[in-house]
Design a protein around this motif. Sequence first.
Motif, mmCIF file in Angstrom:
data_model
loop_
_atom_site.group_PDB
_atom_site.id
_atom_site.type_symbol
_atom_site.label_atom_id
_atom_site.label_comp_id
_atom_site.label_asym_id
_atom_site.label_seq_id
_atom_site.Cartn_x
_atom_site.Cartn_y
_atom_site.Cartn_z
ATOM 1 N N ARG A 66 0.839 -1.195 0.000
ATOM 2 C CA ARG A 66 0.000 0.000 0.000
ATOM 3 C C ARG A 66 0.876 1.247 0.000
ATOM 4 N NH1 ARG A 66 -5.227 0.989 -1.014
ATOM 5 N NH2 ARG A 66 -5.874 -0.778 0.286
ATOM 6 N N VAL A 67 0.538 2.215 -0.846
ATOM 7 C CA VAL A 67 1.220 3.511 -0.877
ATOM 8 C C VAL A 67 0.554 4.382 0.184
ATOM 9 C CG1 VAL A 67 1.873 5.507 -2.248
ATOM 10 C CG2 VAL A 67 1.712 3.255 -3.326
ATOM 11 N N SER A 68 1.159 4.443 1.366
ATOM 12 C CA SER A 68 0.560 5.164 2.478
ATOM 13 C C SER A 68 1.030 6.612 2.495
ATOM 14 C CB SER A 68 0.906 4.483 3.804
ATOM 15 O OG SER A 68 2.295 4.292 3.908
ATOM 16 N N GLU A 69 0.462 7.403 3.388
ATOM 17 C CA GLU A 69 0.756 8.828 3.487
ATOM 18 C C GLU A 69 2.249 9.064 3.724
ATOM 19 O OE1 GLU A 69 -0.552 12.729 6.186
ATOM 20 O OE2 GLU A 69 -1.393 10.736 6.580
ATOM 21 N N GLY A 70 2.817 9.966 2.953
ATOM 22 C CA GLY A 70 4.223 10.314 3.119
ATOM 23 C C GLY A 70 5.189 9.382 2.410
ATOM 24 N N ALA A 71 4.701 8.374 1.683
ATOM 25 C CA ALA A 71 5.581 7.420 0.998
ATOM 26 C C ALA A 71 6.413 8.139 -0.060
ATOM 27 C CB ALA A 71 4.761 6.307 0.363
ATOM 28 N N SER A 72 7.669 7.700 -0.221
ATOM 29 C CA SER A 72 8.589 8.381 -1.141
ATOM 30 C C SER A 72 8.204 8.194 -2.604
ATOM 31 C CB SER A 72 10.011 7.867 -0.918
ATOM 32 O OG SER A 72 10.088 6.473 -1.170
ATOM 33 N N VAL A 73 7.371 7.195 -2.914
ATOM 34 C CA VAL A 73 7.031 6.923 -4.319
ATOM 35 C C VAL A 73 5.849 7.758 -4.797
ATOM 36 C CG1 VAL A 73 7.917 4.570 -4.212
ATOM 37 C CG2 VAL A 73 5.514 4.991 -3.690
ATOM 38 N N ILE A 74 5.206 8.484 -3.880
ATOM 39 C CA ILE A 74 4.060 9.309 -4.285
ATOM 40 C C ILE A 74 4.527 10.377 -5.285
ATOM 41 C CG2 ILE A 74 2.332 10.973 -3.494
ATOM 42 C CD1 ILE A 74 2.178 9.464 -0.872
ATOM 43 N N GLY A 75 3.809 10.498 -6.398
ATOM 44 C CA GLY A 75 4.163 11.469 -7.423
ATOM 45 C C GLY A 75 5.171 10.970 -8.436
ATOM 46 N N LYS A 76 5.709 9.765 -8.207
ATOM 47 C CA LYS A 76 6.656 9.208 -9.176
ATOM 48 C C LYS A 76 5.910 8.358 -10.194
ATOM 49 C CE LYS A 76 10.710 9.251 -6.203
ATOM 50 N NZ LYS A 76 11.840 8.490 -5.649
ATOM 51 N N ASP A 101 -2.849 4.141 -3.439
ATOM 52 C CA ASP A 101 -2.740 3.099 -4.462
ATOM 53 C C ASP A 101 -2.260 1.791 -3.840
ATOM 54 O OD1 ASP A 101 -3.561 4.816 -6.397
ATOM 55 O OD2 ASP A 101 -1.599 5.105 -7.320
ATOM 56 N N LEU A 102 -2.665 0.710 -4.466
ATOM 57 C CA LEU A 102 -2.207 -0.622 -4.061
ATOM 58 C C LEU A 102 -1.408 -1.202 -5.218
ATOM 59 C CD1 LEU A 102 -2.648 -2.468 -1.562
ATOM 60 C CD2 LEU A 102 -4.375 -3.648 -2.896
ATOM 61 N N LEU A 103 -0.124 -1.503 -4.988
ATOM 62 C CA LEU A 103 0.730 -2.066 -6.025
ATOM 63 C C LEU A 103 0.796 -3.576 -5.848
ATOM 64 C CD1 LEU A 103 3.727 0.458 -5.904
ATOM 65 C CD2 LEU A 103 1.644 0.585 -7.291
ATOM 66 N N VAL A 104 0.562 -4.301 -6.929
ATOM 67 C CA VAL A 104 0.683 -5.756 -6.909
ATOM 68 C C VAL A 104 2.052 -6.108 -7.475
ATOM 69 C CG1 VAL A 104 -0.287 -7.950 -7.666
ATOM 70 C CG2 VAL A 104 -1.801 -6.009 -7.207
ATOM 71 N N LEU A 105 2.906 -6.722 -6.634
ATOM 72 C CA LEU A 105 4.279 -7.046 -7.034
ATOM 73 C C LEU A 105 4.427 -8.530 -7.292
ATOM 74 C CD1 LEU A 105 6.351 -4.962 -4.440
ATOM 75 C CD2 LEU A 105 5.441 -4.243 -6.641
ATOM 76 N N GLU A 106 5.350 -8.843 -8.195
ATOM 77 C CA GLU A 106 5.736 -10.223 -8.457
ATOM 78 C C GLU A 106 7.237 -10.321 -8.211
ATOM 79 O OE1 GLU A 106 4.643 -13.257 -11.989
ATOM 80 O OE2 GLU A 106 6.050 -11.680 -12.550
ATOM 81 N N GLY A 144 10.610 0.907 0.348
ATOM 82 C CA GLY A 144 10.366 1.573 1.622
ATOM 83 C C GLY A 144 8.904 1.552 2.024
ATOM 84 N N LEU A 145 8.121 0.597 1.485
ATOM 85 C CA LEU A 145 6.701 0.497 1.796
ATOM 86 C C LEU A 145 6.444 -0.728 2.662
ATOM 87 C CD1 LEU A 145 5.221 1.288 -1.740
ATOM 88 C CD2 LEU A 145 5.603 2.865 0.150
ATOM 89 N N GLU A 189 -3.266 -2.630 7.105
ATOM 90 C CA GLU A 189 -4.718 -2.515 7.009
ATOM 91 C C GLU A 189 -5.382 -3.660 7.745
ATOM 92 O OE1 GLU A 189 -7.884 -3.244 3.489
ATOM 93 O OE2 GLU A 189 -6.367 -1.710 3.107
ATOM 94 N N PRO A 190 -6.195 -3.401 8.778
ATOM 95 C CA PRO A 190 -6.870 -4.475 9.483
ATOM 96 C C PRO A 190 -7.887 -5.163 8.592
ATOM 97 C CG PRO A 190 -7.738 -2.357 10.195
ATOM 98 C CD PRO A 190 -6.564 -2.063 9.293
#
Length: 616
Positions: free
Chosen positions: A221-231, A270-275, A289-290, A297-298
Motif C-alpha cells: 500500500r502507498v501510504s501517506e508520506g511514501a517516497s514513491v508518491i508522485g513518481k 494506491d495498491l501495487l501488486v508485485l511479483e 520503503g513500503l 490494514e486491518p
Amino acid sequence: MDLSQIALVAIVVATIGLFLWGRWRHDLVALASLLSCVIVGVIPAESAFSGFGHPAVITVACVLILSAGLEASGAVQVLAQKLLPRAAGPMISLTVLALLGALLSAFMNNVGAMAMLMPLALQVAARHELPPGRLLMPLAFATIFGGMTTLIGTPPNLIVAGFRAEHANGAAFTMFDFAPVGLAVAGSGLLFLLLLGWRLVPVRSGRSEGFDTARYMTEVRVSEGASVIGKRLREVDAKLEDSGAQVVALIRNELRMLAPSPGRLIKEGDLLVLEAEPDSFGNAIGSLGLKLEEEVEPEKPVGDASDQTEAESEEPVVEDQRGSSDDAGETGLGEYVVMPHAMLVGRTARDLQLRTRFGINLLAISRHGDRRVQRLRTIRLEGGDVLLLQGSDEALAEFASEFECVPLAPRAIHLPDRRQAAIAALTMLAAVALAASGWWPAAISFAAGALLFGLLRIVPLRRIYQAIDWPVIVLLAALIPVANALSSTGVASLLADLLVTQVAQGHAIWALALVLVVTMTLSDFMNNAATAAVMCPIAIGTATTLGVAADPFLMAVAIGGSCAFLTPIGHQNNTLILGPGGFRFGDYWRLGLPLEALVVAIGLPCLLYVWPLSPA
C-alpha cells in the motif's frame, strides 16, 4: 615427565585424535577431555567449569547474537542490494561478493556472513550460467580471510587474546591489533582469489536443496508520506530491477489495472501488486520503503453492510492465550503448501478470517502460471499454492495442522525493516567502538549490544538463545581449562623445548614458521577454536624457551587457526558449500593448497616486521 604430565599428554593426544577422527561431535570430545583431566587430578574439580565465565566465551556468544540481529533486521540484505546491482557481470559480482563477505566477517560471525551471501551467489551463478562452485568457494574463503583481521572476527583471535592476557604477562590484544598482519594476508588472499584462484575451482554441478516455488504475488500500500508518491511507474520498476521484481498491476479505488502504463503517476492510497522470486522477496519490498498491505490494514470481518460499517471504526483485537507476555508481538515467516484435498481449497483468506481467528497475515501467494490480479484476501486457494504466512510459531503450527498445509524447509526470507536495520548497524558500530577504544572490555561491550538487541526486539526474545552456537560455546569452555593445565603442569614448556631444540634447532624464525604451519595444518582437520586453545600454550612455551616475546608466536597461532582451506571439515563455511557447490572432499586442496602457501609466504615476513622477535 611425572605421572600427571604423562596423563595430560595422553589425554591431549587422544583429544586431538578424536577431533581428527570426527566420529563424535567436537563439544562432546572437549567435555570428555575436561572430565578426564579432572579425574586424573591435573584440573581441580572446583575450577573445572571456569571456562564458561571466560571473557572469550562470553564475547563469542554475544557476537553470535549481534550477527543474528544484523541478519534478522535486514541490514546485510540492504547493504548487499546497494552494492550488487542486478546488471553486474560475473567478475564484478564475484569481486563485490568477496569484498562484502570479507568486510562483514570482520565484524560478525563469518558463518553468518556466508549463510546470508550464499543465496546471492547462487542467484548470480544461475543468472550468468556459471557452475555455482566457481562463486561459492571463493566467497567461503573470502569470509574466512575477513575474520582474521579483528578481535571478534573469529573465535581463535579471542582465544589468543585471552592467553596473552593470562599467560604472557600482558594485556589482551585489542580490537585492531590483528589488522596489520591480517589485512596483509587477507588482501593478498583476496587478490589471488579474484585474479586466478576462481579458475582453480573444480567444475561441478551443484545440488539445489529445498522446494522450487514460482514467483510470489503480493500487495503493498502507498501510504501517506511514501517516497514513491508522485513518481511514475517506470521509476518504481527501475528501483525494483535489482531485486528481480516488477509491478504487474495497480489497484486504485477498487479499479484493477493489469499491466498499467509506465508513465502512470503513483498516488497516495494506491495498491501495487508485485511479483518477485522467493529469495528476493524481502529485498523487493524493502527497496520501495513500503509496508505490506496486510501489515497496515486491518482485516474487515465478513457480514452485512451495517456490520461492516460499524466494524470499520476499530481494529479487531486478537487474544492469543498460547504465548507469554515476553513473546507478545514477535512474529515469524513460514511457507506452506496447500495440499490438493485440503480444507483450504476453494476458500479465501477472508472466508478463513486468518487474522481474527489465528493472528496470522497472508503476505503472498505463489501459484505456477497464474497472473490473475485480485486482492490477496479474495483469491480462492487451490491445491499446490504456496502461501507466505506471518505469525507466531504456535499460530502457524495450529493453522497448518487444522487445514492440512505442509511447511516447506526453512529458508532465508526476510522483510527488511530499514529503521531496525539502522538501529542494528549503529548498535554494532557502537559496541565495536567501545571495545576498540578500550573504555570497556570486549566481553562487556558486546554483552551490552546483545542486551540492547533484546530490549529493542531486534532479535526476538525467544530466538536469542537459538542464535548462539552452543556446541562451540561448550567446546571453548571445556578446552580453556585443559589448555591452562598444559601451562600449569609444565607440559607446554616441555613440548615447546622439544620443538625448539629438535626441530627448529634453536632458530627463532624456524620455530615461528613451524608454529604457523602446524596450527594451519591442525585447523584443516579440527575445529579452529580447539586448535587455537591447544597451540597457544605451546606457542607461549616456545617463546619462553627462546627468550623472545610471545606476541609473534601468538599471532602466528591466530593466523594459522583462521586458514583452513584444504578440507570441507576444517571450517563451517567450507562445509556450507559442499552440497550447493556439488563438491567432493578432495576438491578443496586445488585452490586451498596455493592459498595456504601464500599465507605462509606473506604472513611470516609480516609477523616478523609487525611483531619483532625481540628479547622477552
